[in-house]
Design an enzyme around this catalytic site. Sequence first.
Site, PDB file in Angstrom:
ATOM      1  N   HIS A   1       0.785  -1.256   0.000  1.00  0.00           N
ATOM      2  CA  HIS A   1       0.000   0.000   0.000  1.00  0.00           C
ATOM      3  C   HIS A   1       0.812   1.299   0.000  1.00  0.00           C
ATOM      4  O   HIS A   1       0.782   2.053   0.960  1.00  0.00           O
ATOM      5  CB  HIS A   1      -1.035   0.006   1.124  1.00  0.00           C
ATOM      6  CG  HIS A   1      -0.581  -0.433   2.491  1.00  0.00           C
ATOM      7  ND1 HIS A   1       0.629  -0.097   3.046  1.00  0.00           N
ATOM      8  CD2 HIS A   1      -1.233  -1.169   3.426  1.00  0.00           C
ATOM      9  CE1 HIS A   1       0.706  -0.618   4.253  1.00  0.00           C
ATOM     10  NE2 HIS A   1      -0.402  -1.270   4.504  1.00  0.00           N
TER      11      HIS A   1
ATOM     12  N   ASP B   1      -6.289  -3.881   0.345  1.00  0.00           N
ATOM     13  CA  ASP B   1      -6.120  -3.737   1.796  1.00  0.00           C
ATOM     14  C   ASP B   1      -7.497  -3.755   2.461  1.00  0.00           C
ATOM     15  O   ASP B   1      -7.797  -2.927   3.325  1.00  0.00           O
ATOM     16  CB  ASP B   1      -5.337  -2.468   2.161  1.00  0.00           C
ATOM     17  CG  ASP B   1      -4.911  -2.467   3.634  1.00  0.00           C
ATOM     18  OD1 ASP B   1      -5.099  -3.499   4.315  1.00  0.00           O
ATOM     19  OD2 ASP B   1      -4.406  -1.432   4.110  1.00  0.00           O
TER      20      ASP B   1
END
Length: 452
Positions: A258, A331
Site C-alpha cells: 500500500h 487492503d
Amino acid sequence: MSQIHSNSSPFSPLQVLPLAVSSKPAPPLLIRNGRIIDPANQRDEIADLFIQSGVIIGDPPAKLPTETQTLDASGLIVAPGLIDIHVHLREPGAPHKETIESGTFAAAAGGFTSVLAMPNTSPPCDSPAAVMWLLQRILQKSSVRVFIAGAITKSLAGEELAPIGSMLKAGIVAITDDGHCVQNHEVMRRALEYASMFQLPVLDHCQDYNLSADGVMHEGQWSLRLGLQGWPRIAEEVIVARNILLAELCSTPIHIQHVSSAGSVRLLREASARKLKITAEVCPHHLWFTDEKLQNFDSTFKVNPPLRERHDIEALLEAIVEGTITIFASDHAPHANYEKEVEIDHAPFGMTGLETELAAFATLLIHRERAIDWPRLIACYTVNPARLLKLNLGTLTAGAPADLTLISPNLRWTFDRNQSFSLSKNTPFHGCEFVGRAVQTIVAGRTIWKLL
Ligand code: DOR
C-alpha cells in the site's frame, strides 16, 4: 441489482491445479464471443474459450462434449481470475468484522478468484499450527482460493523471527507483518536472508513508529486545522528506503505494500532504474481520496497509511503509467460500526474494498484519466501478483486452472454498502458511481458468483 451466489465446492487453497473435491465435476463450458484479455500471453482478441474439468483448454474442440454449457460473453471481457494480494479476513479472532466465508463471498462478488490473507489476526498467523488451523477453516468455508501470508516476527512484535521455514512447510506463500512494521533493521535483514533460502516472497507495510507516533491522519494542513496528530509521509519513506537498501544488501526481492506517498514513488523509481527487485502495490482509496475527506472527522476515511494530498495521487498515477507500480490490491480491512463510530483518535485504521476495487480502478484509470487500458489494469490483478507469489494462476494459458473473471467494461452502477457481502460496512465508496464491473466469477470451472 440482485445477485446470486453459490458456495458449492470447497477446494484446497494451495491447489493451483484442478482438483477432485466436488463429487460432481464442473461441466465443460464454452464461453463465446468474449474479449479475451490475457496479459501473460499478450492476448487481446474476440474469441471463444473452452474450459473442461476445471482447466483452461483454449480453442473449442471440433466436437464439443454433449454436456457442454454455453455462455454468451458478447460485450464482456474474459480475464484470468483476479488476485488480490492484500486482504484481512479477520479469522481467527474477529468474526464480528469478517469471516472467511463472508470475506470470500465479498471477494467473489468483486471478481476475485484468489486472495492473500494477512496474518494480523488474533492470535496472529505466526506458527505452523496457526497456518494449519487456517487451512482447515479455508477448506470448510471459502468460496475462492485463499492463500496465506505468515508473520515475519512472532506476535507481529518485530523482535523475534517467526518459524518461517516450518510455516512455509505448513502452507504459507509469503511473509509480512502487515498492520505492523518491523522496526529493527537487523531483524528485517535476518528475515530477508532467511526467506531468500526458500525464495519466499517478503511483503512489507512501511511505517516508522517514531515518525508516525500517534498520528491518525496525514500530516499536513488538514491535520493542523483539525487539531489531529499527523502521520507524515516520511514515516513511510524511511522504511521504503531501508527496504531498498536491505534488498540490495541481501540480494532478495521485497514487495512494498500500500504505497501512499510521492516520496515513496521516487525511491521506487530510483530502485527500479538500478534494476533492484522491488515491487509495489497501490490501493484504490489512495488514488480516489485526499486527506481533506477527514474534515468532518469521519473515521471511515481513517486508514493506515493515511489518505494523502493531490500531488501524492499524481505521483501514484505516474508510477502506474510508467510501470513503477505494477500491482493493485484492496487492503480490505473490515471493522464493525461500533468500533468505527467513536472519536477519530480511537477508531481503528482501515476500510473495506473487495467489492469496489476493480470498479474504482477502472473508473479512475481507464474511463476518467485515460491513463491505462484494460490489458494493463488486468495485468496488475493477474499475471503480476501471480508472479510475485509464484502462483500458477493469473493466466488463460492452456492447462492453467479455469479461474476466470467476466467483466462488463462500460456498466454504470452505484455502490451501496448495504448490499455488500462483507460483514462490515466501513467503505469510503458508499454511493460512488462507477463504470465497469465484474459480472461473473468462475473458480476451477465453476461459477461461484454472478450478477443477475
Ligand atoms: O488501515 C489499515 N488497516 N492498514 C493496515 O495496514 C491494517 C489494516 C487492518 O488490519 O485493519
